[in-house]
Write an enzyme that holds these catalytic residues in place. Sequence first.
Site, PDB file in Angstrom:
ATOM      1  CG  HIS A  52     -16.622  18.559  27.487  1.00  0.00           C
ATOM      2  ND1 HIS A  52     -16.850  19.860  27.114  1.00  0.00           N
ATOM      3  CD2 HIS A  52     -16.119  18.614  28.738  1.00  0.00           C
ATOM      4  CE1 HIS A  52     -16.474  20.667  28.086  1.00  0.00           C
ATOM      5  NE2 HIS A  52     -16.030  19.931  29.085  1.00  0.00           N
TER       6      HIS A  52
ATOM      7  CG  ASP B 258     -14.629  22.501  31.374  1.00  0.00           C
ATOM      8  OD1 ASP B 258     -14.446  23.217  32.374  1.00  0.00           O
ATOM      9  OD2 ASP B 258     -15.568  21.701  31.279  1.00  0.00           O
TER      10      ASP B 258
ATOM     11  CB  SER C 224      -0.355  13.871   8.398  1.00  0.00           C
ATOM     12  OG  SER C 224      -1.236  14.171   9.441  1.00  0.00           O
TER      13      SER C 224
ATOM     14  CB  CYS D  85     -14.998  -5.643  25.268  1.00  0.00           C
ATOM     15  SG  CYS D  85     -14.433  -4.066  24.632  1.00  0.00           S
TER      16      CYS D  85
ATOM     17  CB  CYS E 129     -12.254  -8.392  26.085  1.00  0.00           C
ATOM     18  SG  CYS E 129     -10.465  -8.283  26.159  1.00  0.00           S
TER      19      CYS E 129
ATOM     20  CE1 TYR F 224      -0.714  11.696   5.390  1.00  0.00           C
ATOM     21  CE2 TYR F 224      -0.450   9.465   4.556  1.00  0.00           C
ATOM     22  CZ  TYR F 224      -0.888  10.335   5.541  1.00  0.00           C
ATOM     23  OH  TYR F 224      -1.506   9.852   6.669  1.00  0.00           O
TER      24      TYR F 224
ATOM     25  CB  CYS G 299      -7.610  -6.258  27.067  1.00  0.00           C
ATOM     26  SG  CYS G 299      -7.852  -5.671  25.393  1.00  0.00           S
TER      27      CYS G 299
ATOM     28  NE  ARG H  32      -3.743   0.538   1.743  1.00  0.00           N
ATOM     29  CZ  ARG H  32      -4.343   1.338   2.623  1.00  0.00           C
ATOM     30  NH1 ARG H  32      -4.421   1.021   3.874  1.00  0.00           N
ATOM     31  NH2 ARG H  32      -4.873   2.491   2.225  1.00  0.00           N
TER      32      ARG H  32
ATOM     33  CB  CYS I  84     -10.445  -1.935  22.447  1.00  0.00           C
ATOM     34  SG  CYS I  84     -11.640  -2.024  23.791  1.00  0.00           S
TER      35      CYS I  84
HETATM   36 FE1  FES Z   1     -12.091  -4.244  24.571  1.00  0.00          FE
HETATM   37 FE2  FES Z   1     -10.241  -6.104  25.313  1.00  0.00          FE
HETATM   38  S1  FES Z   1     -11.109  -5.769  23.312  1.00  0.00           S
HETATM   39  S2  FES Z   1     -11.225  -4.587  26.538  1.00  0.00           S
END
Ligand code: FES
Length: 402
Positions: free
Chosen positions: A194, A347, A94, A367, A370, A87, A375, A79, A160
Amino acid sequence: MLVSLYRKHSLVLPRLTAAFSSSVKDTHTKPKTAIVMLNMGGPETTDQVAGYLHRIMTDRDMIQLPVQSKLGPWIASRRTAEVIKKYTEIGGGSPILKWTNTQGRLLTQALDQMLPESAPHKHYVAFRYVPPYTEEAFEQLEKDGVERVVIFSQYPQYSCATTGSSLNAIADFYRNREIPQNIKFSMIERWASHPLLAKVFAERIKEKLERFDRSVRDDVLIMFTAHSLPLKAVSRGDTYPHEVAATVAATMNVLKVPNPHRLVWQSKVGPLPWLQPYTDEAIKAYAKQGRKHLILVPIAFVNEHIETLHELDIEYCDELAHEAGIVQIERASAPNDHPIFIAALADVVASHLSGGPAVSKQFLSRCPHCVSERCKMSKEFYRKLCHTIDTDFKPEKTAVRA
Ligand code: FES
């Protein structure tokens, strides 16, 4: 509490632009509080494109491929030429580092005025896929001798795959290194709803609505667009889709216009199913339905980068919309250095420094589907890093300075 802090210090922000333009921060002043701005980053020059793609395609938090250590680099190299061309078409690189530094300087100037007790504040850019890398930011802030670190995700909506990946990179950095006990760490990992974030998006939409003739203005379709996510991640329980939807709802609430709106998803990669409808297909479908006036609103990016400047501006607004017979299409600017956006950043951080939790319970919960050990380890690491008191937490045996 959030907006009250902003109101209390609302006189600070109009002064910021002047302060920024005339200021070069006193680099000899030792910073007390580090604000670490997490983002994926983007190549500043075309020379960085190959390395950037390689890092993305081998990051299992971001994307999961079979035999990733071989397939990832292969896809990245296939790619590279096409991405370099893109770019080149947006000016050679960027602008994300430029915008993040501008936002960081304005944010820390605001914080210095709002919270003298934690000043001087200094921002550190921590990118995931191009320099300045996450580990460089942490090496530097330790060298600077800061007392407090706020890890601040620049993705307002948590995923995640994005914020989670950046946070895992910090956990990786401290895996074989002692956590400095003289620094107090905390994190802001999401701020999708927010009110000032909603307000700046509303302002950006109004700027473009005004470009439409009055006779059609109220019927312009406001098309919110965000980076898509593989359905596998959605099914696992990633909160990103509903957090993006929360930003959309908050923005429409502030905007108070009669226009219809939709949330669509862009930048899908590979053959697997991702969140739909896709932005390009939605533009074509609306054209067929006779909706010929549109505004595209990138709702999950806080500054311009390739997905706004190339995918939305060139591929969709210039090329696709023309082919589809759209009469007028506009693209709302990203928040960038809009004063309301700087107020939002200030803020969020000021409220956090003034008594927010060091790490949220929302972040610490995984999750539902998961199964990633990475994680699990990351959540345990942040409980420890942010000194959260949790009687259920059993720290693992890793080096922590006494
Ligand atoms: Fe979301 Fe592990 S994939 S906490």
